[in-house]
Design a protein around this motif. Structure first.
Motif, PDB file in Angstrom:
ATOM      1  N   VAL A  55       0.822  -1.408  -0.290  1.00  0.00           N
ATOM      2  CA  VAL A  55      -0.193   0.030   0.051  1.00  0.00           C
ATOM      3  C   VAL A  55       1.277   1.461  -0.005  1.00  0.00           C
ATOM      4  O   VAL A  55       2.193   0.741  -0.141  1.00  0.00           O
ATOM      5  N   ALA A  56       0.312   2.463  -0.044  1.00  0.00           N
ATOM      6  CA  ALA A  56       0.661   3.896  -0.597  1.00  0.00           C
ATOM      7  C   ALA A  56       0.058   4.478   0.682  1.00  0.00           C
ATOM      8  O   ALA A  56      -0.824   4.339   0.627  1.00  0.00           O
ATOM      9  N   GLU A  57       1.002   5.257   1.528  1.00  0.00           N
ATOM     10  CA  GLU A  57       0.208   6.266   3.070  1.00  0.00           C
ATOM     11  C   GLU A  57       0.552   7.298   2.686  1.00  0.00           C
ATOM     12  O   GLU A  57       1.614   7.292   2.626  1.00  0.00           O
ATOM     13  N   VAL A  58      -0.172   7.741   2.985  1.00  0.00           N
ATOM     14  CA  VAL A  58       0.290   9.460   3.488  1.00  0.00           C
ATOM     15  C   VAL A  58      -0.453  10.369   4.513  1.00  0.00           C
ATOM     16  O   VAL A  58      -1.488   9.183   5.392  1.00  0.00           O
ATOM     17  N   GLU A  59       0.265  10.739   4.534  1.00  0.00           N
ATOM     18  CA  GLU A  59       0.591  11.416   5.681  1.00  0.00           C
ATOM     19  C   GLU A  59      -0.323  13.323   6.617  1.00  0.00           C
ATOM     20  O   GLU A  59       0.552  13.900   5.711  1.00  0.00           O
ATOM     21  N   GLU A  60      -1.334  13.457   6.655  1.00  0.00           N
ATOM     22  CA  GLU A  60      -1.908  14.434   5.837  1.00  0.00           C
ATOM     23  C   GLU A  60      -2.457  14.928   7.113  1.00  0.00           C
ATOM     24  O   GLU A  60      -3.415  14.885   7.851  1.00  0.00           O
ATOM     25  N   GLU A  61      -2.471  16.245   7.941  1.00  0.00           N
ATOM     26  CA  GLU A  61      -2.137  16.847   9.043  1.00  0.00           C
ATOM     27  C   GLU A  61      -2.503  16.147  10.536  1.00  0.00           C
ATOM     28  O   GLU A  61      -3.044  15.764  11.467  1.00  0.00           O
ATOM     29  N   GLY A  62      -1.448  15.074  10.227  1.00  0.00           N
ATOM     30  CA  GLY A  62      -0.984  13.745  11.505  1.00  0.00           C
ATOM     31  C   GLY A  62      -2.373  12.469  11.215  1.00  0.00           C
ATOM     32  O   GLY A  62      -1.567  12.028  11.744  1.00  0.00           O
ATOM     33  N   VAL A  63      -2.815  12.574  10.253  1.00  0.00           N
ATOM     34  CA  VAL A  63      -3.736  11.656   9.958  1.00  0.00           C
ATOM     35  C   VAL A  63      -3.032  11.116   9.035  1.00  0.00           C
ATOM     36  O   VAL A  63      -2.398  11.126   7.761  1.00  0.00           O
ATOM     37  N   LYS A  64      -3.118   9.197   9.896  1.00  0.00           N
ATOM     38  CA  LYS A  64      -2.318   8.791   8.281  1.00  0.00           C
ATOM     39  C   LYS A  64      -3.418   7.880   7.540  1.00  0.00           C
ATOM     40  O   LYS A  64      -4.578   7.425   8.086  1.00  0.00           O
ATOM     41  N   ARG A  65      -3.610   7.593   6.024  1.00  0.00           N
ATOM     42  CA  ARG A  65      -4.399   7.027   5.286  1.00  0.00           C
ATOM     43  C   ARG A  65      -3.789   6.289   4.425  1.00  0.00           C
ATOM     44  O   ARG A  65      -3.087   7.185   3.556  1.00  0.00           O
ATOM     45  N   VAL A  66      -4.503   5.905   3.908  1.00  0.00           N
ATOM     46  CA  VAL A  66      -4.076   4.693   2.705  1.00  0.00           C
ATOM     47  C   VAL A  66      -4.591   5.304   1.398  1.00  0.00           C
ATOM     48  O   VAL A  66      -6.218   4.917   2.025  1.00  0.00           O
ATOM     49  N   VAL A  67      -3.161   5.315   0.574  1.00  0.00           N
ATOM     50  CA  VAL A  67      -4.528   5.772  -0.760  1.00  0.00           C
ATOM     51  C   VAL A  67      -4.313   5.822  -1.951  1.00  0.00           C
ATOM     52  O   VAL A  67      -4.644   5.517  -3.385  1.00  0.00           O
ATOM     53  N   GLY A  68      -3.711   4.673  -2.291  1.00  0.00           N
ATOM     54  CA  GLY A  68      -3.499   3.072  -3.223  1.00  0.00           C
ATOM     55  C   GLY A  68      -2.809   1.722  -2.527  1.00  0.00           C
ATOM     56  O   GLY A  68      -2.277   1.312  -1.200  1.00  0.00           O
ATOM     57  N   VAL A  69      -3.233   0.910  -3.470  1.00  0.00           N
ATOM     58  CA  VAL A  69      -2.773  -0.319  -3.269  1.00  0.00           C
ATOM     59  C   VAL A  69      -2.767  -1.395  -4.596  1.00  0.00           C
ATOM     60  O   VAL A  69      -3.226  -0.850  -6.115  1.00  0.00           O
ATOM     61  N   ALA A  70      -0.790  -2.211  -4.705  1.00  0.00           N
ATOM     62  CA  ALA A  70      -1.187  -3.353  -6.085  1.00  0.00           C
ATOM     63  C   ALA A  70      -1.209  -4.370  -4.877  1.00  0.00           C
ATOM     64  O   ALA A  70      -0.574  -4.501  -4.149  1.00  0.00           O
ATOM     65  N   THR A  71      -1.333  -5.456  -6.047  1.00  0.00           N
ATOM     66  CA  THR A  71      -0.994  -6.970  -5.638  1.00  0.00           C
ATOM     67  C   THR A  71      -0.451  -7.217  -6.280  1.00  0.00           C
ATOM     68  O   THR A  71      -1.389  -7.287  -7.576  1.00  0.00           O
ATOM     69  N   LEU A  72       0.921  -8.274  -6.471  1.00  0.00           N
ATOM     70  CA  LEU A  72       1.559  -9.147  -7.056  1.00  0.00           C
ATOM     71  C   LEU A  72       1.023 -10.599  -6.633  1.00  0.00           C
ATOM     72  O   LEU A  72       1.286 -11.246  -5.755  1.00  0.00           O
ATOM     73  N   SER A  73       0.192 -11.698  -7.307  1.00  0.00           N
ATOM     74  CA  SER A  73      -0.075 -12.578  -6.747  1.00  0.00           C
ATOM     75  C   SER A  73       0.442 -13.473  -7.794  1.00  0.00           C
ATOM     76  O   SER A  73      -0.188 -13.896  -9.263  1.00  0.00           O
ATOM     77  N   VAL A  74       1.415 -14.791  -7.240  1.00  0.00           N
ATOM     78  CA  VAL A  74       2.505 -15.575  -7.848  1.00  0.00           C
ATOM     79  C   VAL A  74       1.490 -17.233  -7.739  1.00  0.00           C
ATOM     80  O   VAL A  74       0.278 -17.814  -7.271  1.00  0.00           O
ATOM     81  N   ASN A  75       1.752 -17.098  -9.542  1.00  0.00           N
ATOM     82  CA  ASN A  75       0.254 -18.883  -9.867  1.00  0.00           C
ATOM     83  C   ASN A  75       0.768 -20.049  -8.645  1.00  0.00           C
ATOM     84  O   ASN A  75       2.451 -19.995  -8.800  1.00  0.00           O
ATOM     85  N   ARG A  76       0.276 -21.017  -8.077  1.00  0.00           N
ATOM     86  CA  ARG A  76       0.275 -21.574  -7.620  1.00  0.00           C
ATOM     87  C   ARG A  76       1.096 -23.246  -7.973  1.00  0.00           C
ATOM     88  O   ARG A  76       1.749 -23.720  -7.632  1.00  0.00           O
ATOM     89  N   SER A  77       0.384 -22.990  -8.975  1.00  0.00           N
ATOM     90  CA  SER A  77       0.010 -24.222  -9.677  1.00  0.00           C
ATOM     91  C   SER A  77       2.238 -24.778 -10.376  1.00  0.00           C
ATOM     92  O   SER A  77       2.591 -23.284 -11.035  1.00  0.00           O
ATOM     93  N   ASN A  78       2.537 -25.827 -10.284  1.00  0.00           N
ATOM     94  CA  ASN A  78       3.667 -26.404 -10.575  1.00  0.00           C
ATOM     95  C   ASN A  78       4.433 -26.073 -11.997  1.00  0.00           C
ATOM     96  O   ASN A  78       5.928 -24.835 -12.301  1.00  0.00           O
ATOM     97  N   ARG A  79       3.469 -25.898 -12.976  1.00  0.00           N
ATOM     98  CA  ARG A  79       4.121 -25.726 -14.286  1.00  0.00           C
ATOM     99  C   ARG A  79       4.009 -24.050 -14.577  1.00  0.00           C
ATOM    100  O   ARG A  79       3.937 -23.554 -16.011  1.00  0.00           O
ATOM    101  N   VAL A  80       3.661 -23.594 -13.907  1.00  0.00           N
ATOM    102  CA  VAL A  80       3.129 -21.663 -14.513  1.00  0.00           C
ATOM    103  C   VAL A  80       3.652 -20.273 -12.851  1.00  0.00           C
ATOM    104  O   VAL A  80       3.526 -19.909 -13.090  1.00  0.00           O
ATOM    105  N   ARG A  81       4.322 -21.480 -11.948  1.00  0.00           N
ATOM    106  CA  ARG A  81       4.234 -20.956 -10.730  1.00  0.00           C
ATOM    107  C   ARG A  81       5.834 -19.621 -11.737  1.00  0.00           C
ATOM    108  O   ARG A  81       6.210 -18.735 -10.356  1.00  0.00           O
ATOM    109  N   HIS A  82       6.285 -19.544 -12.554  1.00  0.00           N
ATOM    110  CA  HIS A  82       7.910 -18.299 -12.699  1.00  0.00           C
ATOM    111  C   HIS A  82       6.819 -17.487 -13.603  1.00  0.00           C
ATOM    112  O   HIS A  82       7.555 -16.601 -13.822  1.00  0.00           O
ATOM    113  N   SER A  83       5.439 -17.575 -13.393  1.00  0.00           N
ATOM    114  CA  SER A  83       4.369 -16.009 -13.462  1.00  0.00           C
ATOM    115  C   SER A  83       3.622 -15.983 -12.475  1.00  0.00           C
ATOM    116  O   SER A  83       3.046 -16.248 -11.578  1.00  0.00           O
TER     117      SER A  83
END
Ligand SMILES: CC(C)(COP(=O)(O)OP(=O)(O)OC[C@H]1O[C@@H](n2cnc3c(N)ncnc32)[C@H](O)[C@@H]1OP(=O)(O)O)[C@@H](O)C(=O)NCCC(=O)NCCS
Length: 167
Positions: A55-83
């Motif tokens: 997540v990307a977190e900003v702090e404005e007037e002492g209040v922390k807030r998440v303003v962005g999020v990104a996810t990378l999910s690796v494939n589980r299955s044996n022959r696609v786990r490079h992706s």
């Protein structure tokens, strides 16, 4: 704009829910206005060692807030786990401030240098110019169009399958 990038915490769910439902974001991701915070809590709780959520977190007037999020999910299955698949969203008021690029760059560093993945893929609506520009600038290529792939505001819309290779 000052912000930090860090791994997601369960308390971030309320911010993530707000961003997912937001006008200007929801249309380009899989959000829906009825989505509940518990969905985001469940998603975070369900993350495994194969999932890397920052997540990307900003702090404005002492209040922390998440303003962005990104996810990378690796494939589980044996022959696609490079992706892996990837997703990202930034709160509308914080678009075009470099946060998306910073989150993507952090996940790509994990993928390239710490997991040594060969392929990252993602889907993007064909009219989402901002995101397509960002992805192309990071080395993603359009592999094809998925016709009528996703429901959006009363239509079945097309998206591109994009991928980046590290070989
Ligand atoms: C797409 C999105 C992730 C980009 O993140 P961002 O923080 O706004 O983008 P950044 O400020 O880091 O800019 C990165 C690149 O995106 C592109 N970009 C950003 N704003 C743009 C704009 N207004 N018009 C065109 N391209 C733009 C540019 O290529 C930019 O590179 P540059 O800084 O060298 O010009 C963000 O706008 C967003 O969350 N949109 C709504 C949800 C979404 O579309 N998610 C992606 C689903 S596939």
């Amino acid at each position: 704009m000052d912000f930090i990038i860090r791994p997601v915490k369960i308390e971030d769910a309320v911010f993530i829910n707000e961003i997912r439902r937001q006008d200007g974001v929801r249309e380009n991701i899989m959000g829906i206005t009825s989505e509940r915070v518990t969905r985001s809590e469940g998603f975070i709780t369900g993350l495994t060692d194969n999932d890397h959520m920052l997540v990307a977190e900003v702090e404005e007037e002492g209040v922390k807030r998440v303003v962005g999020v990104a996810t990378l999910s690796v494939n589980r299955s044996n022959r696609v786990r490079h992706s892996a698949s990837m997703g990202i969203m930034i709160k509308k008021e914080y678009h075009s401030m470099g946060i998306g690029r910073a989150l993507m760059t952090s996940l790509i560093d994990i993928a390239d240098n710490w997991l040594m993945l060969v392929r990252i893929e993602l889907g993007v609506f064909t009219d989402n110019e901002k995101a397509i520009n960002l992805y192309k600038s990071l080395g993603f290529e359009i592999e094809g169009t998925r016709k009528y792939a996703i429901i959006r505001n009363g239509k079945y819309d097309d998206d591109y399958l994009m991928a980046r290779y590290n070989i």
